[in-house]
Design a protein around this motif. Structure first.
Motif, mmCIF file in Angstrom:
data_model
loop_
_atom_site.group_PDB
_atom_site.id
_atom_site.type_symbol
_atom_site.label_atom_id
_atom_site.label_comp_id
_atom_site.label_asym_id
_atom_site.label_seq_id
_atom_site.Cartn_x
_atom_site.Cartn_y
_atom_site.Cartn_z
ATOM 1 N N VAL A 71 0.855 -1.187 0.000
ATOM 2 C CA VAL A 71 0.000 0.000 0.000
ATOM 3 C C VAL A 71 0.891 1.237 0.000
ATOM 4 N N ARG A 72 0.302 2.380 -0.283
ATOM 5 C CA ARG A 72 1.014 3.653 -0.207
ATOM 6 C C ARG A 72 1.392 3.941 1.256
ATOM 7 N N ALA A 73 2.615 4.353 1.502
ATOM 8 C CA ALA A 73 3.049 4.654 2.863
ATOM 9 C C ALA A 73 2.274 5.847 3.404
ATOM 10 N N PRO A 74 1.878 5.827 4.665
ATOM 11 C CA PRO A 74 1.164 6.974 5.241
ATOM 12 C C PRO A 74 1.972 8.257 5.076
ATOM 13 N N GLY A 75 1.294 9.312 4.623
ATOM 14 C CA GLY A 75 1.954 10.594 4.431
ATOM 15 C C GLY A 75 2.678 10.746 3.112
ATOM 16 N N THR A 76 2.730 9.677 2.304
ATOM 17 C CA THR A 76 3.389 9.744 0.996
ATOM 18 C C THR A 76 2.358 10.116 -0.068
ATOM 19 N N PRO A 77 2.579 11.185 -0.824
ATOM 20 C CA PRO A 77 1.577 11.579 -1.822
ATOM 21 C C PRO A 77 1.457 10.540 -2.932
ATOM 22 N N PRO A 78 0.255 10.261 -3.383
ATOM 23 C CA PRO A 78 0.081 9.297 -4.477
ATOM 24 C C PRO A 78 0.566 9.899 -5.785
ATOM 25 N N PRO A 79 0.854 9.050 -6.766
ATOM 26 C CA PRO A 79 1.253 9.567 -8.078
ATOM 27 C C PRO A 79 0.093 10.277 -8.761
ATOM 28 N N GLN A 80 0.420 11.177 -9.671
ATOM 29 C CA GLN A 80 -0.606 11.872 -10.449
ATOM 30 C C GLN A 80 -1.043 10.972 -11.602
ATOM 31 N N LEU A 81 -2.236 10.428 -11.485
ATOM 32 C CA LEU A 81 -2.773 9.513 -12.496
ATOM 33 C C LEU A 81 -3.946 10.195 -13.189
ATOM 34 N N ARG A 82 -3.734 10.582 -14.450
ATOM 35 C CA ARG A 82 -4.786 11.280 -15.194
ATOM 36 C C ARG A 82 -5.227 10.518 -16.443
ATOM 37 N N THR A 83 -4.286 9.810 -17.087
ATOM 38 C CA THR A 83 -4.595 9.070 -18.310
ATOM 39 C C THR A 83 -3.976 7.683 -18.237
ATOM 40 N N LEU A 84 -4.288 6.864 -19.229
ATOM 41 C CA LEU A 84 -3.711 5.522 -19.296
ATOM 42 C C LEU A 84 -2.182 5.560 -19.348
ATOM 43 N N GLU A 85 -1.629 6.599 -19.951
ATOM 44 C CA GLU A 85 -0.181 6.686 -20.078
ATOM 45 C C GLU A 85 0.507 6.852 -18.726
ATOM 46 N N ASP A 86 -0.225 7.305 -17.725
ATOM 47 C CA ASP A 86 0.350 7.474 -16.391
ATOM 48 C C ASP A 86 0.421 6.161 -15.614
ATOM 49 N N LEU A 87 -0.285 5.146 -16.084
ATOM 50 C CA LEU A 87 -0.360 3.875 -15.359
ATOM 51 C C LEU A 87 0.833 2.989 -15.729
ATOM 52 N N VAL A 88 1.981 3.351 -15.207
ATOM 53 C CA VAL A 88 3.232 2.650 -15.483
ATOM 54 C C VAL A 88 3.372 1.480 -14.507
#
Length: 200
Positions: A116-133
């Motif tokens: 899971v995402r670590a507490p306090g760590t900002p999530p990645p900016q996911l806007r389009t399919l290209e962001d889903l690396v």
């Protein structure tokens, strides 16, 4: 569990990811100073430990391997008071390995085990399919970025899927299925695409 520690546990996680991205796994093995043979051996030992009646069960098994959890947090699920325990893993510094324990506590098997995402760590900016690396995000990241994502069981206990709609590079909405192993994104398929096909 003599000799089984954080590095070996990370090899267990990698073993389940190798079916999707052997190149990423190879790079991770290099960073750990490990080999594919070592990864297979670690997984074999872990499976034997999981099945052994002589070794700790539930949360105690993870504490014996990874040490005391970095954090123990309450979590309310419906009418149930549950607990999550979190451990840091060097391969994924922005993530934590989380186990979800029901009201019975650490003696019972965890209800869920994943990254899971670590507490306090900002999530990645996911806007389009290209962001889903691959390896860039976890289940909750994708679910929050593209609601309403619908969870589905994967092909094995360590795998999960999310069905959702996201825009492609041209802004066209596409129906997608994301595959996760141990909670970490492995690949995204658009409607009609077979496994291993990149979204267009």
């Amino acid at each position: 569990m003599h000799g089984f520690a954080t590095t070996e546990f990370q090899l267990v996680l990698l073993r389940r990811m190798a079916d999707f991205h052997p190149d990423l796994v190879e790079g991770a093995l290099h960073r750990l100073g490990a080999t594919r043979a070592g990864m297979r051996e670690a997984n074999k030992r872990w499976q034997a430990m999981v099945r052994s009646p002589r070794l700790p069960h539930g949360a105690r098994r993870y504490a014996a391997v990874l040490g005391p959890p970095e954090a123990v947090l309450p979590r309310r699920i419906g009418d149930l008071d549950c607990t999550v325990q979190l451990w840091a893993l060097p391969l994924w510094p922005d993530l934590r390995f989380e186990i979800l324990l029901g009201p019975a506590g650490g003696a019972a098997p965890p209800w869920n085990e994943w990254l899971v995402r670590a507490p306090g760590t900002p999530p990645p900016q996911l806007r389009t399919l290209e962001d889903l690396v691959p390896w860039s995000c976890v289940v909750a990241d994708v679910g929050a970025a593209f609601p309403p994502a619908v969870p589905r069981e994967g092909s094995a206990p360590t795998r999960w899927q999310l069905d959702f709609t996201a825009p492609d590079g041209a802004g066209r909405p596409r129906s997608c299925t994301a595959d996760f192993t141990w909670g970490l994104l492995q690949e995204v398929r658009t409607a009609g695409a077979s496994r291993g096909t990149e979204p267009s």
